[in-house]
Design a protein around this motif. Structure first.
Motif, PDB file in Angstrom:
ATOM      1  N   TYR A  36       0.908  -1.306  -0.012  1.00  0.00           N
ATOM      2  CA  TYR A  36      -0.078  -0.050  -0.159  1.00  0.00           C
ATOM      3  C   TYR A  36       0.798   1.316   0.123  1.00  0.00           C
ATOM      4  CZ  TYR A  36      -3.078  -3.663   1.689  1.00  0.00           C
ATOM      5  OH  TYR A  36      -3.601  -4.980   1.768  1.00  0.00           O
ATOM      6  N   ALA A  37       0.442   2.311  -0.366  1.00  0.00           N
ATOM      7  CA  ALA A  37       0.989   3.719  -0.739  1.00  0.00           C
ATOM      8  C   ALA A  37       0.016   4.785  -0.008  1.00  0.00           C
ATOM      9  CB  ALA A  37       1.337   3.680  -2.122  1.00  0.00           C
ATOM     10  N   VAL A  38       0.350   5.596   0.861  1.00  0.00           N
ATOM     11  CA  VAL A  38      -0.337   6.582   1.473  1.00  0.00           C
ATOM     12  C   VAL A  38       0.391   8.092   1.396  1.00  0.00           C
ATOM     13  CG1 VAL A  38      -1.584   7.630   3.467  1.00  0.00           C
ATOM     14  CG2 VAL A  38      -1.710   5.396   2.830  1.00  0.00           C
ATOM     15  N   PHE A  39      -0.201   8.874   0.400  1.00  0.00           N
ATOM     16  CA  PHE A  39       0.648  10.110   0.270  1.00  0.00           C
ATOM     17  C   PHE A  39      -0.067  11.312   1.147  1.00  0.00           C
ATOM     18  CE2 PHE A  39       1.260   7.260  -3.170  1.00  0.00           C
ATOM     19  CZ  PHE A  39       2.488   7.416  -3.539  1.00  0.00           C
ATOM     20  N   GLU A  40       0.802  11.904   1.630  1.00  0.00           N
ATOM     21  CA  GLU A  40       0.361  12.953   2.429  1.00  0.00           C
ATOM     22  C   GLU A  40       1.483  14.167   2.870  1.00  0.00           C
ATOM     23  OE1 GLU A  40      -0.403  12.169   6.833  1.00  0.00           O
ATOM     24  OE2 GLU A  40       1.228  10.439   6.527  1.00  0.00           O
ATOM     25  N   ALA A  41       1.174  15.447   3.170  1.00  0.00           N
ATOM     26  CA  ALA A  41       2.188  16.537   3.451  1.00  0.00           C
ATOM     27  C   ALA A  41       2.494  16.101   4.534  1.00  0.00           C
ATOM     28  CB  ALA A  41       1.465  17.789   3.448  1.00  0.00           C
ATOM     29  N   VAL A  42       3.965  16.776   4.893  1.00  0.00           N
ATOM     30  CA  VAL A  42       4.445  16.739   6.330  1.00  0.00           C
ATOM     31  C   VAL A  42       3.766  17.419   7.363  1.00  0.00           C
ATOM     32  CG1 VAL A  42       6.585  17.218   7.455  1.00  0.00           C
ATOM     33  CG2 VAL A  42       6.766  16.651   5.034  1.00  0.00           C
ATOM     34  N   HIS A  43       3.152  18.688   7.044  1.00  0.00           N
ATOM     35  CA  HIS A  43       2.445  19.290   7.984  1.00  0.00           C
ATOM     36  C   HIS A  43       1.025  18.691   8.813  1.00  0.00           C
ATOM     37  CE1 HIS A  43      -1.092  20.145   5.712  1.00  0.00           C
ATOM     38  NE2 HIS A  43      -0.288  20.526   4.634  1.00  0.00           N
ATOM     39  N   GLY A  44       0.831  19.268   9.763  1.00  0.00           N
ATOM     40  CA  GLY A  44      -0.281  18.725  10.679  1.00  0.00           C
ATOM     41  C   GLY A  44      -1.667  19.421   9.988  1.00  0.00           C
ATOM     42  N   SER A  45      -2.743  19.401  11.186  1.00  0.00           N
ATOM     43  CA  SER A  45      -4.006  19.868  10.927  1.00  0.00           C
ATOM     44  C   SER A  45      -4.185  21.429  11.062  1.00  0.00           C
ATOM     45  CB  SER A  45      -4.928  19.200  11.692  1.00  0.00           C
ATOM     46  OG  SER A  45      -4.718  19.384  13.082  1.00  0.00           O
ATOM     47  N   ALA A  46      -2.599  22.055  11.430  1.00  0.00           N
ATOM     48  CA  ALA A  46      -2.828  23.564  11.696  1.00  0.00           C
ATOM     49  C   ALA A  46      -4.262  24.186  12.200  1.00  0.00           C
ATOM     50  CB  ALA A  46      -2.572  24.032  10.131  1.00  0.00           C
ATOM     51  N   PRO A  47      -4.423  23.734  13.380  1.00  0.00           N
ATOM     52  CA  PRO A  47      -5.966  24.316  13.945  1.00  0.00           C
ATOM     53  C   PRO A  47      -5.897  25.920  14.001  1.00  0.00           C
ATOM     54  CG  PRO A  47      -4.510  23.092  15.557  1.00  0.00           C
ATOM     55  CD  PRO A  47      -3.954  22.740  14.189  1.00  0.00           C
ATOM     56  N   ASP A  48      -4.676  26.469  14.147  1.00  0.00           N
ATOM     57  CA  ASP A  48      -4.767  27.765  14.145  1.00  0.00           C
ATOM     58  C   ASP A  48      -5.126  28.663  12.852  1.00  0.00           C
ATOM     59  OD1 ASP A  48      -2.134  26.744  12.927  1.00  0.00           O
ATOM     60  OD2 ASP A  48      -1.158  28.598  13.531  1.00  0.00           O
ATOM     61  N   ILE A  49      -5.069  27.976  11.676  1.00  0.00           N
ATOM     62  CA  ILE A  49      -5.498  28.535  10.466  1.00  0.00           C
ATOM     63  C   ILE A  49      -6.819  27.926   9.892  1.00  0.00           C
ATOM     64  CG2 ILE A  49      -3.496  29.854  10.155  1.00  0.00           C
ATOM     65  CD1 ILE A  49      -2.793  27.608   7.852  1.00  0.00           C
ATOM     66  N   ALA A  50      -7.133  26.528  10.502  1.00  0.00           N
ATOM     67  CA  ALA A  50      -8.233  25.786   9.769  1.00  0.00           C
ATOM     68  C   ALA A  50      -9.492  26.608   9.465  1.00  0.00           C
ATOM     69  CB  ALA A  50      -8.365  24.688  10.573  1.00  0.00           C
ATOM     70  N   GLY A  51      -9.959  26.584   8.433  1.00  0.00           N
ATOM     71  CA  GLY A  51     -11.251  26.919   7.980  1.00  0.00           C
ATOM     72  C   GLY A  51     -11.213  28.487   7.584  1.00  0.00           C
ATOM     73  N   LYS A  52     -10.059  28.998   7.364  1.00  0.00           N
ATOM     74  CA  LYS A  52      -9.843  30.336   7.091  1.00  0.00           C
ATOM     75  C   LYS A  52      -9.538  30.498   5.511  1.00  0.00           C
ATOM     76  CE  LYS A  52      -8.695  31.748  12.048  1.00  0.00           C
ATOM     77  NZ  LYS A  52      -7.658  32.058  12.822  1.00  0.00           N
ATOM     78  N   GLY A  53      -9.388  29.731   4.950  1.00  0.00           N
ATOM     79  CA  GLY A  53      -8.858  29.665   3.615  1.00  0.00           C
ATOM     80  C   GLY A  53      -7.406  30.192   3.475  1.00  0.00           C
ATOM     81  N   LEU A  54      -6.740  30.228   4.527  1.00  0.00           N
ATOM     82  CA  LEU A  54      -5.309  30.580   4.471  1.00  0.00           C
ATOM     83  C   LEU A  54      -4.306  29.454   4.484  1.00  0.00           C
ATOM     84  CD1 LEU A  54      -5.569  32.915   7.453  1.00  0.00           C
ATOM     85  CD2 LEU A  54      -5.320  33.617   5.315  1.00  0.00           C
ATOM     86  N   ALA A  55      -4.629  28.336   4.276  1.00  0.00           N
ATOM     87  CA  ALA A  55      -3.569  27.305   4.090  1.00  0.00           C
ATOM     88  C   ALA A  55      -2.884  27.258   2.884  1.00  0.00           C
ATOM     89  CB  ALA A  55      -4.411  25.906   4.444  1.00  0.00           C
TER      90      ALA A  55
END
Ligand code: NAI
Length: 335
Positions: free
Chosen positions: A254-273
């Motif tokens: 199997y192979a799972v692709f993902e960024a190094v970063h986490g869920s960044a709760p400080d900017i979530a839902g703000k369209g800034l990611a």
């Protein structure tokens, strides 16, 4: 060619925003993908009783490939990391994180091009901890010959396949003589089978210093789980931060692709990611699926967009929203 069936895990925090951006870019690149959306993460615990419900693993077992957003793990309490659990359950033993300078992204070094190969299933992340007596906790670090040899073989084969000529094994065997000593013994044994690849060993603290002073001296860093986790973020900082570094978790099946970063709760839902890291992870996924041309086209579109500071999102000091970066990447696909 028939459609690729791929599991999409939107994840927590900024996950749905950035994986949504990546799926828009893949569609615009003309790759025929049938997504199977699988919910995981802190936000689904109350719904399924687990941050990694069985149906997520079942879906990846069926599609063999997944694109994953970040999953939140509570600090010092609560449920165990669903990220670690996923890697163990699917035996995704190799984490591959290419770290490369992108033209136009403001960084202190111009020509970083290295890859981190991190053992993904054991070490300090074995999760074996217990209270001995109040005030004393024991945490076990597991290092096995099997996993250390397997990741070393993967690293040298990856070096050959990607034209890299040097492998640096990172360790702390001066202190952890048995565990890191075994890891090094395995790496050395594998290195002997690759006489054309230069092999060196470097203590993890010295590696951190060299990385911030002269990262160009490195081509491939072979590491245990914890060192790889920490130095991945440091290396991300060398090339513009967590918003631009992609990654893959690879196993035999199997192979799972993902960024190094986490869920960044400080900017979530703000369209800034910054969606670049997940878009580049999706490009790695396309190469894995044999869609080399589309993968390369997406990578050069991202590089082209980030070369213009007007397209930089907030983490790179610019004004662009997640959607604006995504639209710019889509527009650059045809140039
Ligand atoms: P984080 O990577 O989420 O955020 C660190 C800093 O980088 C924050 O200031 C954040 O705003 C910024 N950042 C991260 N990604 C960005 C992006 N794409 N665009 C712009 N800025 C970005 O690390 P943190 O805060 O330590 O972890 C938050 C949660 O994520 C935790 O629950 C942690 O366990 C989880 N996590 C999950 C990972 C995964 O699913 N593979 C990996 C790392 C952390």
């Amino acid at each position: 060619m028939s459609a690729h069936e791929i599991t999409l895990i939107p994840g927590d925090g900024i996950g749905p925003e950035v994986t949504g951006a990546a799926s828009e870019v893949l569609a615009a690149a003309g790759v025929d993908i049938r997504w199977r959306v699988a919910e995981a993460g802190a936000e689904v615990v109350s719904k399924y009783g687990s941050a990694l419900p069985d149906q997520v693993l079942d879906s990846i077992k069926a599609t063999r490939v997944a694109l994953k957003g970040p999953l939140t793990t509570p600090v010092g309490r609560g449920f165990a990391s669903p990220n670690v659990a996923l890697r163990k359950a699917l035996d995704l033993f190799a984490s591959v994180r290419p770290v490369k300078t992108l033209p136009g992204v403001p960084v202190p070094f111009r020509d970083v091009d290295l890859v981190i190969i991190r053992e993904n299933t054991e070490g300090e992340y074995s999760g074996i901890e217990h209270l001995v007596v109040p005030g004393v906790v024991e945490s076990l670090k597991i290092i096995t010959e099997k996993a250390s040899t397997r990741i070393s073989e993967f690293a040298f084969a990856h070096a050959v396949a990607t034209g890299r000529t040097k492998v640096t094994a990172v360790h702390k065997a001066n202190i952890m003589k048995m565990s890191d000593g075994l890891f090094l013994e395995c790496a050395r044994k594998v290195a002997r089978g690759y006489p054309d690849i230069e092999y060196e060993e470097l203590i993890v603290d010295a590696t951190a210093m060299h990385l911030v002073a002269r990262p160009q001296r490195f081509q491939l860093l072979l590491m245990e789980n914890l060192y790889g986790d920490i130095l991945s973020d440091l290396c991300a900082g060398l090339v513009g931060g967590l918003g631009v570094v992609p990654g893959a978790n690879l196993g035999t099946d199997y192979a799972v692709f993902e960024a190094v970063h986490g869920s960044a709760p400080d900017i979530a839902g703000k369209g800034l990611a910054n969606p670049a890291a997940v878009i580049l992870s999706a490009a790695m996924m396309l190469r894995h699926l044999g869609e080399e041309e589309a993968g390369a086209r997406i990578e050069s579109a991202v590089a082209q967009v980030l070369a213009d500071p007007a397209h930089h999102p907030r983490d790179l000091g610019g004004p662009a929203t997640t959607q604006q970066v995504t639209d710019a990447v889509i527009a650059a696909l045809d140039q």
